[in-house]
Design a protein around this motif. Structure first.
Motif, short mmCIF file in Angstrom:
data_model
loop_
_atom_site.label_atom_id
_atom_site.label_comp_id
_atom_site.label_asym_id
_atom_site.label_seq_id
_atom_site.Cartn_x
_atom_site.Cartn_y
_atom_site.Cartn_z
N UNK A 85 4.90 3.70 -7.42
CA UNK A 85 5.40 2.62 -6.28
C UNK A 85 5.56 1.31 -6.86
N UNK A 86 6.35 0.29 -6.32
CA UNK A 86 6.50 -0.98 -6.48
C UNK A 86 6.93 -1.45 -7.82
N UNK A 87 7.58 -0.62 -8.88
CA UNK A 87 8.10 -0.98 -9.88
C UNK A 87 9.49 -1.61 -9.80
N UNK A 88 9.83 -2.20 -10.70
CA UNK A 88 11.08 -2.95 -10.70
C UNK A 88 12.53 -2.03 -10.59
N UNK A 89 12.23 -0.93 -11.16
CA UNK A 89 13.46 0.25 -11.04
C UNK A 89 13.60 0.73 -9.62
N UNK A 90 12.72 0.60 -8.64
CA UNK A 90 12.72 1.16 -7.46
C UNK A 90 13.39 0.08 -6.35
N UNK A 91 14.04 1.02 -5.56
CA UNK A 91 15.22 0.09 -4.61
C UNK A 91 14.13 -0.19 -3.49
N UNK A 92 12.86 0.36 -3.25
CA UNK A 92 12.04 0.16 -2.03
C UNK A 92 10.64 -0.16 -2.71
N UNK A 93 10.00 -0.95 -1.74
CA UNK A 93 8.39 -1.18 -2.39
C UNK A 93 7.75 0.11 -2.30
N UNK A 94 8.13 1.22 -1.55
CA UNK A 94 7.48 2.44 -1.54
C UNK A 94 6.05 2.86 -0.94
N UNK A 95 5.46 3.75 -1.11
CA UNK A 95 4.10 4.09 -0.35
C UNK A 95 3.10 3.34 -1.10
N UNK A 96 1.80 3.54 -0.22
CA UNK A 96 0.56 2.50 -0.67
C UNK A 96 -0.03 2.75 0.54
N UNK A 97 -1.12 1.57 0.57
CA UNK A 97 -2.18 1.36 1.47
C UNK A 97 -1.98 -0.02 2.08
N UNK A 98 -2.15 -0.37 3.09
CA UNK A 98 -2.70 -1.48 3.79
C UNK A 98 -4.24 -1.46 3.84
N UNK A 99 -4.76 -2.28 3.02
CA UNK A 99 -6.03 -2.38 2.80
C UNK A 99 -6.60 -3.37 3.65
N UNK A 100 -7.46 -3.18 4.67
CA UNK A 100 -8.17 -4.22 5.71
C UNK A 100 -9.49 -4.57 5.12
N UNK A 101 -9.92 -5.73 4.91
CA UNK A 101 -11.06 -6.19 4.57
C UNK A 101 -11.60 -7.23 5.26
#
Length: 380
Positions: A85-101
């Protein structure tokens, strides 16, 4: 005895040195092979194919932070991209995690998928904070995807006991969420082909700990008329009843203003009897609406499955919300009538002005006619 036990101490030591020498040579050969393997990943050697470097990730989302209360701790939020996810070729930011610290320590990781286009996502303000359920703690909303021209969002409430953010499944994934009133939100589901929006309001009930669908969606103008005594799905029954009765007086005042204004118009265009009947019918319609409002709220509260002890509170809140919406309609009707009357007055003035300007000329011409006639007789 074994072969080692048969050897003399000198011969045994010599044998151990030879064994250690062979093991050392094997380790050196393995190190050479390993080094070649590492170099092969970076340099194209004869007969070997170089690995393709992975795509560079694009610039991510800016970190966010919030104090969940004025005297509480500060939480920091970062979005960490998942695999691929998050690569320049992708149209969306995609999946990941909202990390709370908190103080540099991770306290929570929330799985999230940004399926909306990059251009529709604000990198600096991709989270929206606010005390949506009116419990004194900051909650947050985050966009998920675009559907029918609407940004579908997810809502997370802060649980002060668990010190975690919990998803609100009843509201997340429905549509765009916005604050409508203290303890209430408005969800815009979709836009029709004509551009109209399908909206519904939800209010948080502290007694039940749940978000409750409301019977009347409040517009921005309606929120200005909202009273804190009726905030939420199950407010204090006595306080809300007092606010509702005061609101009904305001409704009555708007209705009387409309009746008097229209009565004057109808008296001129029709007659006094017709105008009086219109005013009476308007009052009858208002009383019928009050009966309809009460019956509808009674049925609505039973459909929501409230405890019997919360019936009065929920019914008063429902009556108040419907009255706020009706007040908005009455005010719009009075505004339209005022505009129509002003336009009619302006038209009458425009018609009367040329007539008034032409009146002196006509009078002068009429006065000149006898004088001319007298001159003609004198000549004869």
């Amino acid at each position: 005895m074994t072969a080692m036990q048969d050897m003399t101490p000198t011969r045994a030591a010599s044998s151990l040195r030879k064994t250690a020498s062979r093991a050392s040579a094997s380790l050196r050969m393995g190190g050479v092979v390993l080094a070649l393997g590492v170099l092969g990943g970076c340099v194209s050697l004869p007969g070997m194919q170089a690995n393709v470097a992975p795509a560079e990730p694009t610039k991510g989302l800016e970190p966010q932070k919030v104090n969940v209360a004025s005297d509480a701790v500060t939480y920091h939020f970062d979005f960490v991209f998942g695999d691929g996810a998050g690569t320049a070729s992708s149209k969306h930011f995609g999946a990941g995690f909202i990390v709370v610290t908190q103080d540099g320590k991770e306290v929570q990781a929330i799985a999230h998928n940004f399926e909306l286009p990059r251009s529709a996502l604000d990198r600096q303000g991709w989270m929206q904070f606010g005390d949506l359920n009116n419990d004194g703690w900051q909650d947050f909303m985050v966009p998920h995807r675009m559907t029918n021209g609407v940004t579908v969002m997810s809502l997370y409430e802060y649980d002060s006991k668990a010190e975690r953010f919990a998803p609100v499944g009843k509201l997340s994934g429905l549509g765009e969420i916005s604050r409508a009133a203290p303890g209430c939100v408005q969800v815009t589901r979709a836009l029709t082909a004509e551009g109209a929006a399908d909206r519904q309001n939800f209010c948080y009930s502290k007694q039940t700990g749940q978000w409750v669908a409301q019977i009347a969606p409040l517009s921005a103008d309606d929120v200005l008329d909202a009273d804190a005594g009726c905030a939420g799905a199950t407010p204090d029954a006595k306080a809300c009843r007092k606010s509702r009765m005061a609101l009904e007086k305001t409704l009555k005042g708007e209705l009387q203003t409309y009746g008097k204004s229209y009565q004057g118009v109808l008296t001129e265009s029709k007659n006094k009897q017709y105008a009086a009947r219109f005013v009476r019918n308007t009052n009858v319609e208002h009383r019928a609406w009050l009966r309809y409002r009460d019956a509808r709220c009674n049925a609505y509260v039973r459909e929501q499955g409230f405890d019997r002890k919360l019936f009065d509170s929920a019914i008063e809140a429902c009556r108040y919300d419907l009255s706020v919406a009706q007040l908005h309609e009455y005010r719009l009707r009075n505004a339209r009538l005022a505009e129509t009357m002003a336009a009619d007055d302006a038209g009458e003035e425009a018609t009367a002005k040329p007539a008034a300007e032409a009146a002196p000329e006509a009078a002068a011409a009429t006065a000149a006619e006898p004088a001319d006639a007298d001159k003609a007789v004198a000549k004869q």
